[in-house]
Design an enzyme around this catalytic site. Structure first.
Site, PDB file in Angstrom:
ATOM      1  N   GLU A 244       0.885  -1.171   0.000  1.00 20.29           N
ATOM      2  CA  GLU A 244       0.000   0.000   0.000  1.00 20.29           C
ATOM      3  C   GLU A 244       0.911   1.205   0.000  1.00 20.29           C
ATOM      4  O   GLU A 244       1.578   1.475   0.995  1.00 20.29           O
ATOM      5  CB  GLU A 244      -0.866  -0.070   1.271  1.00 20.29           C
ATOM      6  CG  GLU A 244      -2.225   0.510   1.082  1.00 20.29           C
ATOM      7  CD  GLU A 244      -2.241   1.998   1.297  1.00 20.29           C
ATOM      8  OE1 GLU A 244      -1.508   2.719   0.578  1.00 20.29           O
ATOM      9  OE2 GLU A 244      -2.993   2.442   2.171  1.00 20.29           O
ATOM     10  N   CYS A 278      -2.997   8.310   2.994  1.00 22.90           N
ATOM     11  CA  CYS A 278      -2.723   7.922   1.606  1.00 22.90           C
ATOM     12  C   CYS A 278      -3.871   8.342   0.702  1.00 22.90           C
ATOM     13  O   CYS A 278      -3.704   8.462  -0.506  1.00 22.90           O
ATOM     14  CB  CYS A 278      -2.464   6.434   1.511  1.00 22.90           C
ATOM     15  SG  CYS A 278      -3.594   5.488   2.505  1.00 22.90           S
TER      16      CYS A 278
HETATM   17  O1  TXE Z   1       8.082   5.651   4.690  1.00 22.79           O
HETATM   18  P1  TXE Z   1       8.897   4.304   4.567  1.00 22.79           P
HETATM   19  P2  TXE Z   1       8.486   7.067   5.303  1.00 22.79           P
HETATM   20  C1  TXE Z   1       4.813   8.059   1.759  1.00 22.79           C
HETATM   21  C2  TXE Z   1       4.758   9.554   1.973  1.00 22.79           C
HETATM   22  C3  TXE Z   1       5.997   9.826   2.758  1.00 22.79           C
HETATM   23  C4  TXE Z   1       6.956   8.803   2.208  1.00 22.79           C
HETATM   24  C5  TXE Z   1       8.086   8.427   3.130  1.00 22.79           C
HETATM   25  O2  TXE Z   1       4.808  10.196   0.739  1.00 22.79           O
HETATM   26  O3  TXE Z   1       6.506  11.099   2.536  1.00 22.79           O
HETATM   27  O4  TXE Z   1       6.153   7.678   1.951  1.00 22.79           O
HETATM   28  O5  TXE Z   1       7.601   8.019   4.395  1.00 22.79           O
HETATM   29  C6  TXE Z   1       9.855   0.495   7.193  1.00 22.79           C
HETATM   30  N1  TXE Z   1      12.673  -2.904   4.590  1.00 22.79           N
HETATM   31  N2  TXE Z   1       4.004   7.329   2.691  1.00 22.79           N
HETATM   32  O6  TXE Z   1       9.925   7.405   5.112  1.00 22.79           O
HETATM   33  O7  TXE Z   1      10.362   4.526   4.588  1.00 22.79           O
HETATM   34  C7  TXE Z   1       9.877   1.668   8.133  1.00 22.79           C
HETATM   35  O8  TXE Z   1      10.622   1.343   9.295  1.00 22.79           O
HETATM   36  C8  TXE Z   1      11.582  -3.097   5.336  1.00 22.79           C
HETATM   37  C9  TXE Z   1       2.784   6.805   2.174  1.00 22.79           C
HETATM   38  O9  TXE Z   1       8.032   7.102   6.682  1.00 22.79           O
HETATM   39  O10 TXE Z   1       8.317   3.611   3.410  1.00 22.79           O
HETATM   40  C10 TXE Z   1       8.382   1.880   8.372  1.00 22.79           C
HETATM   41  O11 TXE Z   1       7.908   0.935   9.323  1.00 22.79           O
HETATM   42  N3  TXE Z   1      10.950  -2.097   5.989  1.00 22.79           N
HETATM   43  C11 TXE Z   1       2.152   5.888   3.083  1.00 22.79           C
HETATM   44  C12 TXE Z   1       7.769   1.570   7.008  1.00 22.79           C
HETATM   45  O12 TXE Z   1       8.748   0.786   6.333  1.00 22.79           O
HETATM   46  C13 TXE Z   1      11.457  -0.843   5.852  1.00 22.79           C
HETATM   47  C14 TXE Z   1       2.327   5.998   4.522  1.00 22.79           C
HETATM   48  C15 TXE Z   1       7.406   2.795   6.158  1.00 22.79           C
HETATM   49  O13 TXE Z   1       8.550   3.548   5.943  1.00 22.79           O
HETATM   50  C16 TXE Z   1      12.601  -0.591   5.074  1.00 22.79           C
HETATM   51  C17 TXE Z   1       3.584   6.571   4.895  1.00 22.79           C
HETATM   52  C18 TXE Z   1      13.221  -1.686   4.422  1.00 22.79           C
HETATM   53  N4  TXE Z   1      14.299  -1.542   3.640  1.00 22.79           N
HETATM   54  C19 TXE Z   1       4.362   7.216   3.997  1.00 22.79           C
HETATM   55  N5  TXE Z   1      12.860   0.737   5.128  1.00 22.79           N
HETATM   56  C20 TXE Z   1       0.848   5.295   2.710  1.00 22.79           C
HETATM   57  N6  TXE Z   1       0.857   4.268   1.886  1.00 22.79           N
HETATM   58  O14 TXE Z   1      -0.161   5.723   3.182  1.00 22.79           O
HETATM   59  C21 TXE Z   1      11.895   1.299   5.897  1.00 22.79           C
HETATM   60  N7  TXE Z   1      11.053   0.342   6.352  1.00 22.79           N
END
Ligand code: TXE
Length: 525
Positions: A244, A278
């Protein structure tokens, strides 16, 4: 907000801060790959017992977990608000209430949805065959959520996974780890068997370790970039993933819409949770004939909103969750400004508030050529653009790498539905906005870069089971006409199968019977 530090005993710790006040909310360990592997080992053992439980038992446990939540409702809402910055009121309305509804829905209905079902197999039935489908749990479901709905998203996915017979390991976001631990505590208090639900805390490294620890499914919510990394490493073990990955929700307002209602919807849709959903409205396309009227209404309503720390009950706009996210908003607003759009209200950090507060910002004169109309902002901005024709509106809405949600506003419902079906998005509302993630019965997921797979609804439940086809031959005393050895009679029969049986027509197939009998007699010699 969070920071990783070395604790007294040299083990890395994550400090969770309240983004509204900067206060230290608590600390959790940064768990290692070894910790994660041990957790998965325990989840595997717990699965052997949990998969044997009946739906009635699972339902009792989940309904008990609901009671635990209801008994601690205000405390949980305060914790969600303190870690994420969202208003206390929204923690209840947008996280706790919807997930309680999801819990009762899947507790009551999973058995029915996963009941073994007979499948019609057409003319094979004439040959004495029957087929049914049964659903098995997958094993361990690893859940990696983001920080924007730290309670409802992982908890809802956990309940669905448990009801389907799986055990669960959650790696909460490093920005909201205490809410993650709270979820674990709720299941413990509800009396779930040990290790049925476990929480591993840490940042992306712990998340990556969870993916590599070979759970049977990964449910991920977060950015496109991290989603791609997860898909890549999950592929090494053929672990399937549901992703997602956010959106860029277009809201289309036609000239015949109820503008007063559309303005209120746009304000809520763009600014609730400080725009960090989102499905937040990130692009508003309005018919040129009503743009002035709608914009005026939106600006007036936005200026009337109170912003401040989320624990105040009359606060509508809270803090943003992280400095990193706030900087993305500043960058996008700057992009709008320099590209010639007009900032009508907001457009800056709140001058009188210390924490991570960005004012709700209304922007006019936006166009799809502006970078900030293409990238996900995930903040309290509402850019307004105009369209002239219905086809124009659809084209503008679809001009995006994302396709999670959208909405169409018009009094003409047939036009609304017609336009909705032309929009490339997983959920499209007519005269509604943002809230459909709260409906447990309907699938949630995106087209294009908004993700893969679905959560919620029957489609979401199917992601958490493996279907098994059981096929029975009730005429187990006759050989099949297509078995060996082959002969000219066999080839003649196969031609007839291709011409008649494969037509699906009973009338045509009945002509095949003498040929079939001849072939079977041949095989029985
Ligand atoms: O998300 P990350 P971030 C979008 C929104 C935001 C951007 C970055 O645009 O500005 O994403 O947000 C884990 N392997 N959304 O940096 O990095 C991390 O620890 C496994 C849209 O916060 O994607 C956290 O638990 N896991 C969105 C989760 O992934 C990993 C909601 C999300 O982090 C990992 C939030 C890895 N290599 C942000 N690296 C929506 N879909 O609604 C990080 N994580």
């Amino acid at each position: 907000m969070s920071a990783v530090i070395k604790g007294n005993n040299e083990i890395e710790e994550i400090i969770s801060y309240d983004p509204a006040t900067g206060e230290d909310v608590g600390r959790v360990p940064q768990m290692s790959a070894e910790d994660v592997n041990e957790t998965i080992g325990r989840a595997r053992s717990a699965f052997l017992k949990w998969k044997q439980t009946s739906f009635a038992e699972r339902r009792r446990y989940v309904m008990k977990a609901r009671e635990v939540i209801l008994a601690e409702l205000d405390d949980i809402a305060h914790l969600i608000s303190a870690e994420s910055g969202k208003p206390f009121s929204e923690a209840i309305s947008m996280e706790i209430a919807p997930v309680l509804d999801l819990m009762q829905h899947f507790a009551r209905n999973t058995e029915k949805m996963l009941r073994p079902a007979k499948i019609g197999i057409g003319l094979y039935g004439m040959l004495g065959r029957t087929s049914k489908i049964v659903y098995h749990p997958l094993g361990i479901v690893g859940i990696i959520p983001a920080w924007n709905y730290p309670f409802s998203i992982p908890l809802g996915e956990t309940v669905m996974a448990l009801m389907a017979g799986n055990t669960v390991v959650i790696k909460p976001s490093e920005l909201t780890p205490l809410v993650g631990l709270k979820i674990g505590e709720i299941f413990e208090k509800a009396g779930f068997p040990e290790d049925t639900v476990q929480i591993v805390t840490g940042d992306g490294r712990t998340g990556a370790a969870l993916v590599m620890a070979t759970p049977d499914k990964i449910m991920f919510t977060g950015s496109v970039a991290t989603g791609k990394k997860i898909a890549e490493s999950a592929a090494k073990n053929l672990t399937s993933v549901v992703l997602e990955l956010g959106g860029k929700d277009p809201m289309i307002v036609f000239e015949d819409a109820n503008l007063e209602l559309a303005a209120s919807a746009a304000v809520w849709g763009a600014f609730c949770n400080s725009g960090q959903s989102c499905s937040s409205v990130e692009r508003l396309y309005v018919h040129e004939s009503v743009v002035d009227k709608l914009t005026k209404l939106i600006v007036e309503k936005t200026r009337g909103l109170k912003q401040g720390p989320g624990y105040n009950e009359d606060v509508s706009i809270g803090a943003m969750s992280s400095e990193k996210q706030l900087k993305i908003v500043e960058d996008h607003v700057e992009d709008f400004r320099s590209a010639g759009a007009n900032i009508l209200t907001g457009g800056k950090r709140h001058a009188d508030l210390q924490g991570l507060f960005y004012e709700p910002t209304v922007i006019s004169g936006a166009t799809n050529e502006m970078r900030a109309m293409q990238e996900e902002t995930f903040g309290p901005t509402l850019p307004i653009a105009v369209f002239r024709t219905e086809a124009d509106a659809v084209k503008l809405a679809n001009d995006s790498e994302f396709g999670l949600t959208a909405s169409v506003w018009t009094k003409d419902l047939s036009k609304g539905k017609r336009v909705a079906e032309k929009i490339e998005a997983g959920s499209v509302c007519v005269n509604e906005v943002l809230y459909t993630h709260g409906i447990a019965q309907t699938p949630w997921g995106g087209f294009k870069n908004s993700g893969r797979g679905r959560t919620h609804g029957r489609e979401g439940l199917m992601e958490l089971v493996q279907p098994q086809h059981i096929h029975v031959n009730r005429l187990a005393f006759l050989p099949n006409a297509w078995w060996m050895p082959y002969s000219s009679t066999a080839v003649e029969t196969f031609r007839s199968l291709a011409k008649h049986f494969a037509s699906g027509s009973m009338r045509k197939t009945s002509r095949l019977i003498p040929q079939l009998l001849k072939r079977i007699r041949e095989l029985r010699k």
